[in-house]
Motif scaffolding. Structure first.
Motif, PDB file in Angstrom:
ATOM      1  N   PRO A  26      -4.971   0.624  -6.278  1.00  0.00           N
ATOM      2  CA  PRO A  26      -5.392   0.416  -4.887  1.00  0.00           C
ATOM      3  C   PRO A  26      -5.966  -0.972  -4.647  1.00  0.00           C
ATOM      4  N   ILE A  27      -6.567  -1.548  -5.668  1.00  0.00           N
ATOM      5  CA  ILE A  27      -7.133  -2.893  -5.514  1.00  0.00           C
ATOM      6  C   ILE A  27      -6.016  -3.904  -5.276  1.00  0.00           C
ATOM      7  N   ARG A  30      -4.906  -3.647  -1.694  1.00  0.00           N
ATOM      8  CA  ARG A  30      -5.882  -4.114  -0.700  1.00  0.00           C
ATOM      9  C   ARG A  30      -5.946  -5.630  -0.601  1.00  0.00           C
ATOM     10  N   LYS A  33      -1.888 -10.017   1.859  1.00  0.00           N
ATOM     11  CA  LYS A  33      -2.105 -10.654   3.160  1.00  0.00           C
ATOM     12  C   LYS A  33      -0.814 -10.789   3.965  1.00  0.00           C
ATOM     13  N   THR A 101       1.954   6.121   1.223  1.00  0.00           N
ATOM     14  CA  THR A 101       2.556   4.953   0.576  1.00  0.00           C
ATOM     15  C   THR A 101       4.030   4.836   0.949  1.00  0.00           C
ATOM     16  N   GLN A 104       4.232   3.393   4.322  1.00  0.00           N
ATOM     17  CA  GLN A 104       3.979   1.955   4.266  1.00  0.00           C
ATOM     18  C   GLN A 104       5.238   1.202   3.845  1.00  0.00           C
ATOM     19  N   GLN A 121      -1.454  -1.749   8.160  1.00  0.00           N
ATOM     20  CA  GLN A 121      -2.886  -1.976   7.958  1.00  0.00           C
ATOM     21  C   GLN A 121      -3.697  -0.738   8.309  1.00  0.00           C
ATOM     22  N   THR A 124      -3.429   1.612   5.420  1.00  0.00           N
ATOM     23  CA  THR A 124      -4.268   1.121   4.325  1.00  0.00           C
ATOM     24  C   THR A 124      -5.712   1.555   4.541  1.00  0.00           C
ATOM     25  N   LYS A 125      -6.194   1.430   5.759  1.00  0.00           N
ATOM     26  CA  LYS A 125      -7.569   1.843   6.072  1.00  0.00           C
ATOM     27  C   LYS A 125      -7.742   3.352   5.933  1.00  0.00           C
ATOM     28  N   LEU A 128      -8.123   4.218   2.176  1.00  0.00           N
ATOM     29  CA  LEU A 128      -9.311   3.734   1.468  1.00  0.00           C
ATOM     30  C   LEU A 128     -10.289   4.853   1.098  1.00  0.00           C
ATOM     31  N   HIS A 131      -8.836   6.826  -1.800  1.00  0.00           N
ATOM     32  CA  HIS A 131      -8.938   6.096  -3.073  1.00  0.00           C
ATOM     33  C   HIS A 131     -10.377   6.132  -3.588  1.00  0.00           C
ATOM     34  N   ASN A 132     -11.335   6.007  -2.678  1.00  0.00           N
ATOM     35  CA  ASN A 132     -12.739   6.056  -3.096  1.00  0.00           C
ATOM     36  C   ASN A 132     -13.098   7.412  -3.686  1.00  0.00           C
TER      37      ASN A 132
END
Length: 150
Positions: A26-27, A30, A33, A101, A104, A121, A124-125, A128, A131-132
């Motif tokens: 996930p990192i 994230r 860009k 995914t 995406q 995006q 992705t939010k 998060l 993933h946490n």
């Protein structure tokens, strides 16, 4: 060396490989860009995901084998809690996140500009917090199996 010790070593190596990769995936996503970076990050994660899956399945199997070799483990709260947590996060790992995914990836394939699509995006939010939850669960599992608090 006993059979249990061999299984334990396999279990530990699987944890390092499978869970380590799971933390990084996930990192990587994230940090993107641009659309090109996102496509590349997803390609990288597809390769890494194999290690995460193999490690995760091996963890479950070896954990259960250790329980079969030492049945008293099924009376240990830390052991039972570890299995429950592992099973509890599987809908996220095997169901929710792969669907998001895939969505995406569809967005990226259809998108022609370098700027990331807004919907990408947004997804992705949304991912998060999931993933946490997974990362916190992994930390709890490692703590439970390392210090066996109860």
């Amino acid at each position: 060396m006993s059979l249990y010790a061999i299984i334990l070593i396999i279990h530990l190596v699987s944890a390092v490989i499978g869970l380590g990769v799971s933390f990084g995936m996930p990192i990587v996503l994230r940090l993107v860009k641009t659309t090109t970076q996102a496509k590349f990050a997803h390609e990288v994660n597809v390769g890494l995901e194999k290690y995460a899956k193999i490690g995760s399945i091996t963890l479950l199997v070896t954990g259960l084998v250790m329980g079969a070799l030492h049945p008293y483990l099924f009376k240990e709260i830390w052991y039972i809690a570890s299995i429950v947590i592992y099973i509890a996060v599987q809908p996220i790992v095997a169901g929710i996140l792969p669907k998001k995914t895939a969505k995406q990836l569809e967005l990226l394939q259809a998108h022609k500009e370098e700027e990331l699509p807004e919907e990408y995006q947004k997804l992705t939010k949304e991912m998060l917090p999931l993933h946490n939850v997974l990362m916190v669960s992994v930390v709890i599992l490692v703590v439970l199996m390392s210090i066996k608090p109860f």
